[in-house]
Motif scaffolding. Structure first.
Motif, mmCIF file in Angstrom:
data_model
loop_
_atom_site.group_PDB
_atom_site.id
_atom_site.type_symbol
_atom_site.label_atom_id
_atom_site.label_comp_id
_atom_site.label_asym_id
_atom_site.label_seq_id
_atom_site.Cartn_x
_atom_site.Cartn_y
_atom_site.Cartn_z
ATOM 1 N N LYS A 15 0.833 -1.207 0.000
ATOM 2 C CA LYS A 15 0.000 0.000 0.000
ATOM 3 C C LYS A 15 0.866 1.255 0.000
ATOM 4 O O LYS A 15 0.585 2.211 -0.715
ATOM 5 C CB LYS A 15 -0.932 0.015 1.216
ATOM 6 C CG LYS A 15 -2.123 -0.873 1.088
ATOM 7 C CD LYS A 15 -3.049 -0.683 2.279
ATOM 8 C CE LYS A 15 -4.311 -1.473 2.146
ATOM 9 N NZ LYS A 15 -5.216 -1.239 3.274
ATOM 10 N N ASP A 19 1.015 4.136 -2.837
ATOM 11 C CA ASP A 19 0.802 5.558 -2.537
ATOM 12 C C ASP A 19 1.949 6.414 -3.072
ATOM 13 O O ASP A 19 1.721 7.488 -3.636
ATOM 14 C CB ASP A 19 0.647 5.774 -1.028
ATOM 15 C CG ASP A 19 -0.663 5.234 -0.484
ATOM 16 O OD1 ASP A 19 -1.602 5.009 -1.282
ATOM 17 O OD2 ASP A 19 -0.751 5.034 0.747
ATOM 18 N N ASN A 72 -4.057 3.345 -8.012
ATOM 19 C CA ASN A 72 -3.756 3.314 -6.586
ATOM 20 C C ASN A 72 -4.909 2.676 -5.811
ATOM 21 O O ASN A 72 -4.703 1.842 -4.932
ATOM 22 C CB ASN A 72 -3.485 4.733 -6.081
ATOM 23 C CG ASN A 72 -3.030 4.763 -4.646
ATOM 24 O OD1 ASN A 72 -2.189 3.977 -4.223
ATOM 25 N ND2 ASN A 72 -3.584 5.677 -3.878
ATOM 26 N N LYS A 73 -6.133 3.065 -6.162
ATOM 27 C CA LYS A 73 -7.310 2.500 -5.481
ATOM 28 C C LYS A 73 -7.396 0.991 -5.727
ATOM 29 O O LYS A 73 -7.667 0.221 -4.795
ATOM 30 C CB LYS A 73 -8.571 3.190 -5.968
ATOM 31 C CG LYS A 73 -9.826 2.730 -5.256
ATOM 32 C CD LYS A 73 -11.000 3.609 -5.600
ATOM 33 C CE LYS A 73 -12.278 3.156 -4.963
ATOM 34 N NZ LYS A 73 -12.293 3.172 -3.527
ATOM 35 N N HIS A 76 -4.866 -0.766 -3.614
ATOM 36 C CA HIS A 76 -5.310 -0.843 -2.222
ATOM 37 C C HIS A 76 -6.360 -1.936 -2.045
ATOM 38 O O HIS A 76 -6.323 -2.677 -1.052
ATOM 39 C CB HIS A 76 -5.863 0.515 -1.762
ATOM 40 C CG HIS A 76 -4.815 1.452 -1.275
ATOM 41 N ND1 HIS A 76 -4.588 1.682 0.051
ATOM 42 C CD2 HIS A 76 -3.911 2.217 -1.941
ATOM 43 C CE1 HIS A 76 -3.599 2.546 0.196
ATOM 44 N NE2 HIS A 76 -3.174 2.885 -1.003
ATOM 45 N N THR A 79 -4.619 -5.300 -2.099
ATOM 46 C CA THR A 79 -3.886 -5.583 -0.868
ATOM 47 C C THR A 79 -4.836 -5.796 0.314
ATOM 48 O O THR A 79 -4.536 -6.580 1.213
ATOM 49 C CB THR A 79 -2.866 -4.480 -0.543
ATOM 50 O OG1 THR A 79 -3.522 -3.209 -0.524
ATOM 51 C CG2 THR A 79 -1.741 -4.449 -1.548
ATOM 52 N N ASP A 80 -5.982 -5.119 0.296
ATOM 53 C CA ASP A 80 -6.974 -5.365 1.349
ATOM 54 C C ASP A 80 -7.479 -6.806 1.281
ATOM 55 O O ASP A 80 -7.708 -7.443 2.315
ATOM 56 C CB ASP A 80 -8.148 -4.390 1.236
ATOM 57 C CG ASP A 80 -7.798 -2.985 1.713
ATOM 58 O OD1 ASP A 80 -6.788 -2.840 2.433
ATOM 59 O OD2 ASP A 80 -8.541 -2.046 1.374
#
Length: 98
Positions: A15, A19, A72-73, A76, A79-80
């Motif tokens: 993450k 970023d 990027n979203k 994320h 990775t979540d």
């Protein structure tokens, strides 16, 4: 237990990298737009052509930033999902131990 914590750390690192890549993408888009604006300013066109070049540079930069934000979203979200899988594995280990 330690491997699950390692997985969580990997997720957090991914993450953070995402970023940073997003910040770099934004900076590159802004820099490219600024270069295009300078080229337009130094060009031999009339004022209307310069304004059009400025607008084009800003629009292109905004599109590049939007793409970087989306990437990027998505990173994320991915990775979540990995984090949830690691938490599930950790919970499963705890249940097996008990």
């Amino acid at each position: 237990m330690a491997s699950e914590n390692l997985e969580m750390m990997k997720v957090d690192a991914k993450k953070a990298i995402s970023d940073l890549e997003n910040i770099i993408s934004h900076a590159k888009a802004e820099a490219k737009a600024d270069v295009e604006k300078v080229k337009a300013k130094l060009g031999h066109g009339d004022e209307l052509e310069k304004k059009a070049a400025y607008a084009k540079a800003d629009t292109k930069a905004d599109a590049q930033k939007a793409k970087a934000d989306l990437e990027n979203k998505l990173a994320h979200e991915k990775t979540d999902t990995e984090k949830a899988k690691a938490e599930k594995a950790e919970l499963k280990v705890k249940i097996e131990i008990e």
